[in-house]
Design a protein around this motif. Structure first.
Motif, PDB file in Angstrom:
ATOM      1  N   UNK A   1       0.805  -1.214   0.000  1.00  0.00           N
ATOM      2  CA  UNK A   1       0.000   0.000   0.000  1.00  0.00           C
ATOM      3  C   UNK A   1       0.842   1.268   0.000  1.00  0.00           C
ATOM      4  N   UNK A   2       2.154   1.143   0.162  1.00  0.00           N
ATOM      5  CA  UNK A   2       2.967   2.364   0.172  1.00  0.00           C
ATOM      6  C   UNK A   2       3.841   2.503  -1.061  1.00  0.00           C
ATOM      7  N   UNK A   3       4.286   1.365  -1.594  1.00  0.00           N
ATOM      8  CA  UNK A   3       5.289   1.452  -2.657  1.00  0.00           C
ATOM      9  C   UNK A   3       4.700   1.724  -4.025  1.00  0.00           C
ATOM     10  N   UNK A   4       3.434   1.331  -4.196  1.00  0.00           N
ATOM     11  CA  UNK A   4       2.848   1.441  -5.527  1.00  0.00           C
ATOM     12  C   UNK A   4       2.447   2.864  -5.874  1.00  0.00           C
ATOM     13  N   UNK A   5       2.315   3.686  -4.864  1.00  0.00           N
ATOM     14  CA  UNK A   5       1.839   5.049  -5.103  1.00  0.00           C
ATOM     15  C   UNK A   5       2.905   5.878  -5.816  1.00  0.00           C
ATOM     16  N   UNK A   6       2.442   6.798  -6.670  1.00  0.00           N
ATOM     17  CA  UNK A   6       3.397   7.698  -7.321  1.00  0.00           C
ATOM     18  C   UNK A   6       3.803   8.816  -6.379  1.00  0.00           C
ATOM     19  N   UNK A   7       3.040   9.026  -5.326  1.00  0.00           N
ATOM     20  CA  UNK A   7       3.372  10.047  -4.322  1.00  0.00           C
ATOM     21  C   UNK A   7       3.406   9.375  -2.955  1.00  0.00           C
ATOM     22  N   UNK A   8       4.518   8.681  -2.664  1.00  0.00           N
ATOM     23  CA  UNK A   8       4.554   7.953  -1.389  1.00  0.00           C
ATOM     24  C   UNK A   8       4.749   8.875  -0.190  1.00  0.00           C
ATOM     25  N   UNK A   9       3.674   9.527   0.202  1.00  0.00           N
ATOM     26  CA  UNK A   9       3.689  10.309   1.442  1.00  0.00           C
ATOM     27  C   UNK A   9       2.521   9.831   2.285  1.00  0.00           C
ATOM     28  N   UNK A  10       2.740   9.739   3.572  1.00  0.00           N
ATOM     29  CA  UNK A  10       1.665   9.236   4.438  1.00  0.00           C
ATOM     30  C   UNK A  10       1.486  10.169   5.627  1.00  0.00           C
ATOM     31  N   UNK A  11       0.349  10.040   6.276  1.00  0.00           N
ATOM     32  CA  UNK A  11       0.207  10.667   7.589  1.00  0.00           C
ATOM     33  C   UNK A  11      -0.209   9.588   8.578  1.00  0.00           C
ATOM     34  N   UNK A  12       0.221   9.770   9.805  1.00  0.00           N
ATOM     35  CA  UNK A  12       0.036   8.748  10.820  1.00  0.00           C
ATOM     36  C   UNK A  12      -1.179   9.103  11.666  1.00  0.00           C
ATOM     37  N   UNK A  13      -2.151   8.200  11.690  1.00  0.00           N
ATOM     38  CA  UNK A  13      -3.308   8.419  12.555  1.00  0.00           C
ATOM     39  C   UNK A  13      -3.021   7.901  13.971  1.00  0.00           C
ATOM     40  N   UNK A  14      -2.275   6.825  14.032  1.00  0.00           N
ATOM     41  CA  UNK A  14      -1.988   6.247  15.331  1.00  0.00           C
ATOM     42  C   UNK A  14      -0.635   5.547  15.223  1.00  0.00           C
ATOM     43  N   UNK A  15       0.339   5.953  16.040  1.00  0.00           N
ATOM     44  CA  UNK A  15       1.681   5.374  15.936  1.00  0.00           C
ATOM     45  C   UNK A  15       1.655   3.896  16.317  1.00  0.00           C
ATOM     46  N   UNK A  16       0.912   3.578  17.363  1.00  0.00           N
ATOM     47  CA  UNK A  16       0.838   2.194  17.809  1.00  0.00           C
ATOM     48  C   UNK A  16      -0.537   1.975  18.423  1.00  0.00           C
ATOM     49  N   UNK A  17      -1.383   1.264  17.692  1.00  0.00           N
ATOM     50  CA  UNK A  17      -2.741   1.070  18.209  1.00  0.00           C
ATOM     51  C   UNK A  17      -2.750  -0.115  19.174  1.00  0.00           C
ATOM     52  N   UNK A  18      -3.890  -0.349  19.770  1.00  0.00           N
ATOM     53  CA  UNK A  18      -4.002  -1.433  20.759  1.00  0.00           C
ATOM     54  C   UNK A  18      -3.831  -2.792  20.088  1.00  0.00           C
ATOM     55  N   UNK A  19      -4.057  -2.839  18.772  1.00  0.00           N
ATOM     56  CA  UNK A  19      -3.888  -4.094  18.033  1.00  0.00           C
ATOM     57  C   UNK A  19      -2.459  -4.243  17.486  1.00  0.00           C
ATOM     58  N   UNK A  20      -1.530  -3.451  17.988  1.00  0.00           N
ATOM     59  CA  UNK A  20      -0.138  -3.469  17.527  1.00  0.00           C
ATOM     60  C   UNK A  20      -0.040  -3.163  16.037  1.00  0.00           C
ATOM     61  N   UNK A  21      -0.759  -2.167  15.623  1.00  0.00           N
ATOM     62  CA  UNK A  21      -0.770  -1.783  14.216  1.00  0.00           C
ATOM     63  C   UNK A  21      -0.490  -0.280  14.129  1.00  0.00           C
ATOM     64  N   UNK A  22       0.348   0.095  13.163  1.00  0.00           N
ATOM     65  CA  UNK A  22       0.543   1.523  12.910  1.00  0.00           C
ATOM     66  C   UNK A  22      -0.512   1.968  11.910  1.00  0.00           C
ATOM     67  N   UNK A  23      -1.371   2.847  12.364  1.00  0.00           N
ATOM     68  CA  UNK A  23      -2.496   3.279  11.534  1.00  0.00           C
ATOM     69  C   UNK A  23      -2.044   4.457  10.681  1.00  0.00           C
TER      70      UNK A  23
END
Lengths: 479, 234
Positions: free
Chosen positions: A75-97
């Motif tokens: 989901x990050x490499x295929x984009x032509x503009x690989x920029x993201x924003x972080x909604x949650x650094x570490x959620x309770x499910x151990x996932x970076x949102x």
């Protein structure tokens, strides 16, 4: 120095993305209605609330964004503009949102390509006598770009205040503000009043001394420092209750409320101070007045016009009529400057589904834009003065080349095989907007003149027939 | 005819003239025209030839003067003619198609873009915002996220006599709306429910339909919308 003294782990933490990510801004509030409203929670917001982050290409390949765990490559490499924003650094499910931040990143890039400088939001006066200033005032003028009050120069204005804009608060919000923030500062305000009273008394004492001819600097003079008793403060506070003007001034100073300057010079005086710096970081240019130089035609009166998407035509479904059409300029919605009273097929007055890719119009590169008190961008748009610059932008400045038919006409005729023409990649960026996109194509075909584009090539029989159907004659009889 | 006679004595000349003309041009006449009838109006003179414009006048006096302007004007006319020829062709093509069908298609497509009416100046959009996924979201109703009473600092219990406010929290059939529709917090939802029940109990509010005055206002709004050609609210 302090960095070295820290342990390596602490140092790592301090320099990590985790700590450098600022907390998100509050979401822009929706309109207050009791009835149900329509909105989308995933729609692009009028201003970004999260910091956008990007990573180097090599790290992107590994999914390394400097966060706690690598992000999925799919989901990050295929984009032509690989920029993201972080909604949650570490959620309770151990996932970076995370989600894509390309919307605002690209809007900013588009804005920089426009090169429109930001100006102060002007108050729109309806009086004919009050002439609007012809030249927009840059937000970076020393008169406006201040974060502290310069008491020596009253013409200097601030854009940042610690206190809220009271006039913009609703009844409930105001009550909550008084309950939560103001009430607990009672004692502090008393202290503030004591200081003020002491100052006043000192000034009075000094004046008295000067009038009576005392030498204040001599060591044997009466001490200037005055002592203020509690009773005096009490009496002073009571006297202020009858002196609204002074009390208002003191409260304004104590809470650092946005100043009410009486005569509204900018729109911020009426709609509240800006929530950000008035430039909002969109542009750091002071002015946009420079001459544009066309590579072939030389200096131009105005820059090559840009295309704007018609977002909402003047007349919409169910015959709802609006004053002006809304157009999208570089991804920002603005009002069209023209109003037409007749219906046409350009897609501006009414929706025209025949135009492939949606209706677009040419406008001049906006010379004036401002950020309002709610952080929204307000662009003043203007249509080109004449067709010359528009044709230059399209590349139709060669007199023998027939002018293209309007988009709707073309769309209607090509409805069976709609084509989406995009600027071909690999062209120099400078060539874009000057109608030179087709230059390279013409050259590869062995044509010397850059004026000849692919349209000038020998058409095959089908094209010929199409031309006859469209215009009743061949578009370029020369070839 | 008698009326016409009477009108000839009317002090207001203008009225008499109008009526005379009216009688003169009646489609059928059962009586022969008498001497009292006014004579028929003289045949209309041909309209005077348009005065020559400044450019034309100057051109007559001195053929060389303003020749450039005249040339430019002619050229602009020619350009306009050729430029709009294609547009005219297109319009004729569209007119030859069934116009109602075209309009219907446009309206159907527009209805699939519910955000069209909701764009505001200063909105920022990305390609995603013009997609079908977003369009579906914009067509769905969402209840207010903020508690209106808290924001405005109003106690709903004190407003039980305010039938227009109470009607906002009732369905057209007189039922109290659920919290997920009103968007109120629990405390205020209880209060508004109590206020509505109180108003119904006191006979200030009907229990099975909206307040008559609210109904009237709604009907009037609907009428003005139809008059202005805005159509019914969707």
């Amino acid at each position: 120095m302090s960095m070295r003294r820290l342990s390596p782990t602490a140092n790592l933490l301090r320099t990590s993305r985790l700590f450098s990510l600022p907390p998100p801004l509050p979401r822009p509030s929706s309109d207050l209605t009791a009835s149900a409203n329509f909105e989308s929670d995933t729609a692009t917001l009028p201003y970004p609330i999260h910091a956008a982050i990007e990573t180097t290409e090599s790290s992107l390949g590994r999914g390394d964004w400097g966060l706690k765990r690598p992000l999925p490559l799919k989901s990050t490499k295929r984009s032509s503009t690989p920029t993201i924003h972080i909604d949650n650094v570490d959620s309770i499910d151990h996932i970076t949102d995370f989600s894509s931040a390309a919307d605002h990143v690209l809007t900013l890039r588009k804005w920089q390509e426009l090169g429109t400088p930001l100006s102060m939001a002007e108050g729109k006066s309806k009086k004919a006598s009050a002439q609007q200033e012809r030249y927009p005032r840059s937000v970076f003028e020393s008169q406006h770009d201040n974060t502290y009050q310069d008491y020596s120069d009253p013409s200097k204005q601030r854009w940042k205040y610690r206190g809220p804009w009271l006039a913009g608060k609703t009844e409930g919000e105001f009550r909550r503000y008084v309950e939560k923030d103001v009430k607990r500062r009672r004692l502090d305000f008393k202290r503030f009043l004591r200081e003020r009273l002491a100052e006043e008394k000192t000034i009075a004492r000094r004046r008295e001394a000067t009038e009576s001819g005392e030498d204040l600097d001599s060591p044997d003079s009466v001490a200037v420092a005055v002592v203020v008793s509690d009773e005096e403060v009490e009496v002073y506070a009571r006297s202020l209750r009858n002196d609204e003007h002074t009390l208002h001034r003191l409260v304004e100073e104590y809470l650092d409320l946005p100043r009410d300057r009486g005569s509204a010079t900018t729109r911020y005086d009426k709609k509240g101070p800006p929530t950000t710096h008035p430039s909002a970081g969109l542009s750091y240019l002071r002015t946009g007045s420079h001459t544009y130089n066309h590579p072939l035609l030389g200096p131009q009166e105005e820059p090559a016009p840009i295309q704007a998407r018609v977002i909402r035509p003047q007349t919409t479904a169910a015959n709802a009529k609006h004053d002006r059409a809304l157009i999208g300029v570089g991804g920002v919605v603005a009002e069209d400057d023209r109003q037409s009273f007749t219906k046409d097929s350009t897609g501006v007055t009414g929706y025209n589904p025949d135009i492939p890719g949606g209706a677009k119009i040419y406008i001049r590169v906006p010379a004036r834009a401002s950020v309002d008190s709610r952080g929204r961008i307000d662009i003043t748009t203007m249509r080109p003065r004449n067709k010359v610059s528009e044709n230059v932008a399209k590349g139709y400045y060669y007199s023998e080349r027939a002018e293209p038919p309007p988009a709707a006409v073309e769309g209607a005729q090509n409805r069976e095989t709609p084509t989406l023409t995009r600027p071909k990649p690999g062209r120099p960026r400078e060539a874009r907007g000057y109608g030179l996109e087709d230059m390279g194509v013409a050259k590869t075909n062995g044509r010397a003149s850059p004026f000849l584009g692919p349209e000038d090539e020998m058409p095959d029989l089908n094209d010929h027939l199409n031309d006859l159907l469209r215009h009743g004659h061949r578009s370029n009889p020369k070839t | 005819m008698r009326a016409a006679m009477m009108n000839t004595q009317c002090p207001l000349r203008v009225t008499s003239k109008i009526i005379r003309i009216k009688y003169l041009y009646r489609p059928f006449s059962t009586t022969l025209p008498t001497s009292s009838d006014p004579p028929p109006p003289p045949p209309q003179r041909p309209p005077p030839a348009p005065l020559p414009s400044n450019i034309a006048r100057n051109a007559i006096r001195d053929p060389k003067r303003d020749a450039g302007i005249a040339f430019a004007k002619n050229m602009m006319k020619e350009i306009d003619r050729t430029r709009y020829a294609t547009v005219r062709e297109y319009d004729a093509h569209r007119a030859s198609l069934s116009d109602a069908a075209w309009d219907g298609r446009a309206r159907d497509l527009e209805r699939k873009m519910p955000r069209t009416l909701k764009w505001k100046v200063g909105d920022v959009y990305a390609p995603h915002d013009l997609s079908a996924v977003e369009a579906r979201k914009w067509s769905r109703r969402k209840s207010s996220e903020r508690d209106v009473f808290d924001v405005l600092g109003i106690n709903p219990l004190e407003e039980y006599k305010n039938f227009s406010m109470m009607s906002e929290y009732m369905t057209p059939m007189g039922r109290i709306k659920h919290r997920r529709e009103t968007g109120l917090r629990a405390v205020n939802q209880r209060k508004i429910a109590k206020a509505i029940r109180r108003a119904v109990g006191m006979g200030l509010l009907p229990s099975v339909h909206e307040h008559p005055e609210v109904l009237e206002v709604k009907a009037r709004e609907r009428a003005t919308r139809l008059e202005n050609g805005l159509g019914p609210r969707r």
